[in-house]
Design a protein around this motif. Structure first.
Motif, mmCIF file in Angstrom:
data_model
loop_
_atom_site.group_PDB
_atom_site.id
_atom_site.type_symbol
_atom_site.label_atom_id
_atom_site.label_comp_id
_atom_site.label_asym_id
_atom_site.label_seq_id
_atom_site.Cartn_x
_atom_site.Cartn_y
_atom_site.Cartn_z
ATOM 1 N N ASN B 348 0.840 -1.205 0.000
ATOM 2 C CA ASN B 348 0.000 0.000 0.000
ATOM 3 C C ASN B 348 0.873 1.251 0.000
ATOM 4 N N GLY B 349 0.578 2.180 -0.898
ATOM 5 C CA GLY B 349 1.337 3.433 -0.960
ATOM 6 C C GLY B 349 2.583 3.346 -1.827
ATOM 7 N N ARG B 350 3.009 2.106 -2.141
ATOM 8 C CA ARG B 350 4.235 1.948 -2.941
ATOM 9 C C ARG B 350 3.885 1.744 -4.412
ATOM 10 N N VAL B 351 2.939 0.878 -4.652
ATOM 11 C CA VAL B 351 2.473 0.627 -6.019
ATOM 12 C C VAL B 351 0.957 0.676 -6.022
ATOM 13 N N ARG B 352 0.382 0.689 -7.216
ATOM 14 C CA ARG B 352 -1.084 0.721 -7.282
ATOM 15 C C ARG B 352 -1.612 -0.682 -6.995
ATOM 16 N N VAL B 353 -2.484 -0.774 -6.033
ATOM 17 C CA VAL B 353 -3.009 -2.088 -5.641
ATOM 18 C C VAL B 353 -4.540 -2.076 -5.794
ATOM 19 N N PRO B 354 -5.138 -3.256 -6.004
ATOM 20 C CA PRO B 354 -6.600 -3.265 -6.102
ATOM 21 C C PRO B 354 -7.236 -2.957 -4.746
ATOM 22 N N LEU B 355 -8.475 -2.503 -4.770
ATOM 23 C CA LEU B 355 -9.196 -2.269 -3.520
ATOM 24 C C LEU B 355 -9.819 -3.582 -3.052
#
Lengths: 109, 423
Positions: B348-355
């Motif tokens: 989280n916060g480092r790369v785009r992750v799914p919700l």
């Protein structure tokens, strides 16, 4: 919600930090922590960054993910700085602390 | 300003197996229901019905509740779970116990298999109670939800010990009392002690959290706790000494008053919610409460004369309408977040992750909501009108719910980490 004064000597750095924190999403609310008003203060020195923030629910199940997110986001943009996240419960977070954008994203504006 | 250490989520093995196996038991009981629909219309103590009831209460509802409790207890108590290992051992105890019990009831194998199954379930209940109590004991903050979790764990223990004694009694008679009354006592301690109190405690934390409610009148919860437990104690001791037609009613009325205070709390949270639109998960929750209220209205008539088919209708409202309804919705309010946390916490916060909501198909939850209404309407109508075909179609709808639910749950459980650079 965090206010960064334009006459703050570290204005540029703090704005950059806040911009980085827009990438940290509260996974339950699907809104970033800046617009949620969870970040109360940013303390910046040449070597350290301290984020003073809260969570929408004390012991929020995803609290660990949010604080890790803060560390991750800042380590990308400020690799030379030691990042500390300081969680506080006072003042207690409430919906009035959200930005207008945050309220809009949450569908409550 | 104090630096506050937040509790860590329990290990995945202490939570996820309960959801996986619980959903498979849901599929099992739904399949058994289709095959036993004719029996259910005319009997309520048939071995096949007992097997389905135990698959529902223990294999499905208790299994999922154990997993959810191990995840939520640290949130409520603001402390880490006492023991992940105990949680895992309780899983194996409950799993093996339920399998033995279902087989023993279905073929009515009284004696060794039924008693062994019952013993394993008691063991799981003991381990659960230890984990809950020790975790809660370490918590300095007083929270009424904590009290509900402990009392629910205690009543689960009483329920399972009573169940074990009844299993022993079927082979080696122990009691002189009416067997039907023993079973009714066992069932209602489980209903008003274990399920009601656990759901009261957990929902009073989760509903305001999910709805972003401003008003959370804690006094209502304190009264709910007091009334539900006093009522249940009176009911329990009155039933033990055989006062079924007198004092037992006082117990019933006190428990009802306790439920009313809990519902008033939920209504206050609902009315003061910031998040106005209700997702289908929350619609399931509120609909399930309507089934609970209907069941409670029906209870006095059943206590009075045990008529059929109202007793089956009561069981249907409690087990399928209330308990299954709440789990069918709340699973998708908890499980995606738990799994998301394991996969993406460090990203989280480092790369785009799914919700979390992208880990399952929301459309399937919506379909299931409508299937749920259809299935219950058809089964209730089938029971009341004694029309076999209506009940059969309702049970097929129920099986459809189970298939869709299992599909969605395993979509989450088997999720593979996905990431894309955002920088």
């Amino acid at each position: 919600m965090i206010q960064i004064e334009i006459n703050d000597p570290q204005y540029a750095q703090k704005v950059k930090i806040a911009q980085s924190l827009y990438q940290v999403i509260d996974p339950e609310l699907f809104v970033n922590i800046i617009d949620l008003g969870l970040v109360y203060n940013i303390i910046y020195t040449d070597n350290t960054i301290t984020i003073i923030m809260t969570l929408s629910t004390p012991h929020c199940p995803l609290g660990d993910a949010i604080t890790s997110g803060v560390n991750n986001a800042l380590s990308v943009h400020f690799p030379g700085h030691a990042v500390t996240v300081q969680l506080v419960w006072e003042p207690k977070w409430n919906f009035e602390m959200m930005t207008a954008e945050g309220k809009k994203l949450l569908g409550i504006a | 300003m104090a630096d506050i250490n937040i509790a860590k989520a329990p290990k995945s093995y202490a939570v996820l197996p309960f959801y996986a196996v619980g959903s498979l038991f849901f599929l099992t009981l739904s399949t058994l229901l289709v095959f036993s629909h004719q029996t259910l219309l005319t009997q309520f103590l048939h071995p096949h019905i007992l097997a389905i009831v135990h698959a529902t209460t223990l294999g499905w509802v208790t299994m999922v509740i154990f997993g959810a409790s191990y995840q939520l207890l640290p949130v409520i108590c603001e402390r880490n779970l006492f023991s992940n290992i105990l949680a895992l051992v309780s899983f194996f105890g409950l799993l093996s116990g339920v399998i033995l019990l279902i087989i023993a009831f279905w073929f009515f194998l009284t004696g060794f298999w039924m008693i062994t199954g019952g013993t394993l379930v008691v063991l799981a209940a003991i381990l659960y109670f230890i984990n809950v109590t020790v975790t809660a004991k370490k918590c300095n903050k007083h929270a009424i939800q904590k009290c509900f979790m402990i009392s629910a764990g205690f009543w689960l223990l009483v329920t399972t010990v009573m169940g074990l004694l009844i299993a022993i009694h079927l082979k080696y008679p122990l009691f002189n009392t009416n067997q039907l009354q023993l079973i009714a006592l066992h069932a209602h301690v489980g209903f008003a002690g274990w399920f009601l109190q656990l759901i009261t405690g957990v929902s009073s934390k989760l509903v305001p959290m999910f709805l972003l409610s401003r008003n959370k009148p804690e006094k209502y919860l304190q009264l709910a706790f007091l009334l539900q437990n006093t009522g249940l104690l009176i009911f329990f001791f009155a039933a033990i000494v055989g006062l079924w037609n007198n004092i037992v009613w006082i117990g019933y009325l006190l428990v009802i008053a306790g439920v009313v205070y809990w519902l008033l709390y939920i209504i206050a949270a609902f009315k003061s919610r910031i998040r106005k639109p209700l997702d289908f998960q929350m619609r399931f929750t509120f609909l399930s409460l309507i089934f609970l209220v209907l069941a409670l209205f029906l209870l006095p008539f059943i206590m009075h004369s045990w008529p059929m088919p109202y007793i089956q209708l009561y069981g249907l409202l409690v087990l399928m309408g209330w308990l299954s309804g709440i789990i069918l919705g709340q699973t998708f309010k908890t499980l995606p977040f738990i799994v998301w946390n394991y996969h993406y916490k460090s990203l989280n916060g480092r790369v785009r992750v799914p919700l979390p909501k992208q880990l399952y198909r929301e459309i399937l939850v919506k379909w299931n909501f409508y299937f749920f209404i259809a299935a219950l309407m058809l089964m209730c109508a089938g029971l009341l009108l004694q029309v076999n075909m209506l009940f059969l179609v309702g049970s097929i709808f129920w099986l459809l719910i189970a298939i869709v639910f299992v599909w969605n749950v395993f979509d989450i459980l088997l999720h593979k980490t996905k990431k894309s650079d955002s920088n």
